[in-house]
Design an enzyme around this catalytic site. Structure first.
Site, PDB file in Angstrom:
ATOM      1  N   LYS A 189      28.837  37.883 -55.469  1.00  6.80           N
ATOM      2  CA  LYS A 189      28.467  39.299 -55.610  1.00  6.80           C
ATOM      3  C   LYS A 189      26.944  39.375 -55.573  1.00  6.80           C
ATOM      4  CE  LYS A 189      29.761  43.620 -56.171  1.00  6.80           C
ATOM      5  NZ  LYS A 189      30.386  44.360 -55.045  1.00  6.80           N
ATOM      6  N   ASP A 221      34.602  41.666 -53.603  1.00  2.29           N
ATOM      7  CA  ASP A 221      35.495  42.802 -53.393  1.00  2.29           C
ATOM      8  C   ASP A 221      36.047  42.807 -51.975  1.00  2.29           C
ATOM      9  OD1 ASP A 221      32.830  43.155 -52.829  1.00  2.29           O
ATOM     10  OD2 ASP A 221      32.687  45.187 -53.598  1.00  2.29           O
ATOM     11  N   ASP A 249      44.755  33.644 -58.070  1.00  4.60           N
ATOM     12  CA  ASP A 249      45.992  34.258 -58.567  1.00  4.60           C
ATOM     13  C   ASP A 249      46.482  35.332 -57.604  1.00  4.60           C
ATOM     14  OD1 ASP A 249      46.185  32.675 -60.767  1.00  4.60           O
ATOM     15  OD2 ASP A 249      45.644  34.200 -62.238  1.00  4.60           O
TER      16      ASP A 249
END
Length: 354
Positions: A189, A221, A249
């Site tokens: 990020k 993102d 995950d």
């Protein structure tokens, strides 16, 4: 011939069942390929708390220190499910990773055509999905300075990284990519966080040592979206502790079941910790319903990364894929209302294909 001692830590719940099948597969590999593997069990997690008062006894650490690799099942269960308890099963996992300096967690995610119906994406999006997450395991916001709320009105956690921490996990990612499709996606990020700008600069610098590997930087993102819209474009993804935790995950659903997914935790030394991604699943423990694939594929990673037995690792992985293609299904991946094979029957089918 390779001679190796493997520490086996079954842990709790279905960890006992799936680990037993992985040991059987490793023993079969040793017999088939002319190796000498020995196995010794130790305690970790809830069962260790019950028997010794601690989730990671000193005896287990000494066993690991005298072994070439550690094969782990799963820890935890309702009996020990009190987040305020002084001693908890998951503390054993954190402690063993710290003790052996395991700073990189590797999670392969592969979509098998035979299981496409169990994934939430269209089958055509799953074609060719075969990625490896390399997650930094000992730094970042999970280990940075923090303050609980207490009686006040604020709390904080700190995302903190050093150049050496990022360098060492980057090297593992680039080396892994050299044995795969030679592509690394570094997730950060950097448009917002100072720690992530350090991350991006460091990964870029390490990349200079691997000119044969292509590098792309992906904002976290955007990566979360691309994992669902173009998952087959990824080869190796390297990410911080929290980003790697969340994204791996998310990607796990592409395999159709958590029971399919293996992992390896590695450090600077040869020893590694190998365990399936799934938990202890106490609701099905002892019923022969557990899917041993994640544990068996973790054993394949053990062969590859700790014992340097690539051909043997591929033989196990190919056998799993062949068994799935033949139609063998454990309870978690069997169509509703159809029969399924037991934990041990699936492992026997895998061994027959090796």
């Amino acid at each position: 011939m390779t001679k190796a001692k493997i520490a086996v830590l079954p842990g709790d719940g279905i960890g006992v069942e799936v680990t037993a099948q992985s040991v059987a597969v490793l023993s079969h590999v040793a017999s088939k390929f002319g190796h000498d593997f020995s196995f010794e069990e130790g305690l970790i997690g809830g069962i260790a708390i019950d028997q010794t008062g601690t989730s990671l006894p000193d005896e287990t650490l000494r066993l690991g220190e005298s072994s070439d690799a550690i094969l782990l099942g799963a820890v935890g269960g309702p009996k020990w499910d009190n987040p305020t308890a002084a001693v908890r099963p998951e503390q054993g996992l954190l402690a063993i990773r710290k003790h052996f300096g395991l700073f990189a967690n590797l999670r392969p995610v592969k979509a098998y055509p035979a299981l496409a119906q169990y994934a939430p994406l269209r089958a055509e999006l799953l074609q060719g999905v075969d990625m490896l997450f390399v997650r930094e395991l000992t730094g970042g916001i999970y280990f940075g300075q923090r303050q609980e709320q207490g009686d006040g009105e604020s709390a904080f956690d700190t995302e903190y990284y050093t150049v050496p921490e990022v360098e060492r996990v980057s090297h593992i990612a680039f080396r892994a990519a050299q044995g795969r499709r030679k592509k690394v996606a570094s997730v950060d990020k950097a448009n917002v966080l100072a720690s992530m700008r350090l991350w991006r600069r460091t990964v870029t610098k390490v990349h200079e040592d691997y000119p044969d590997v292509a590098l792309e930087h992906v904002l976290v993102d955007s990566c979360a979206m691309h994992l669902l819209t173009r998952p087959s474009s990824f080869d190796v993804l390297v990410a911080s502790n929290m980003f790697g935790d969340i994204l791996s995950d998310e990607a796990s659903v592409l395999a159709g079941s958590l029971g399919m997914l293996p992992s390896a935790s590695l450090g600077s030394d040869r020893i590694g910790l190998y365990e399936p991604v799934h938990g202890s699943a106490p609701d099905i423990a002892g019923q022969g319903k557990a899917n041993p694939t994640g544990s068996i594929l973790s054993a394949a990673m053990l062969l590859r990364y700790s014992l340097n037995l690539e051909a043997e690792a591929k033989a196990v992985e190919n056998a799993v894929e062949a068994v799935l293609a033949d139609g063998a299904r454990t309870a978690d991946i069997a169509p509703r209302g159809t029969s399924f094979v037991s934990t041990s029957e699936f492992a026997q089918a895998v061994m027959a294909k090796i």
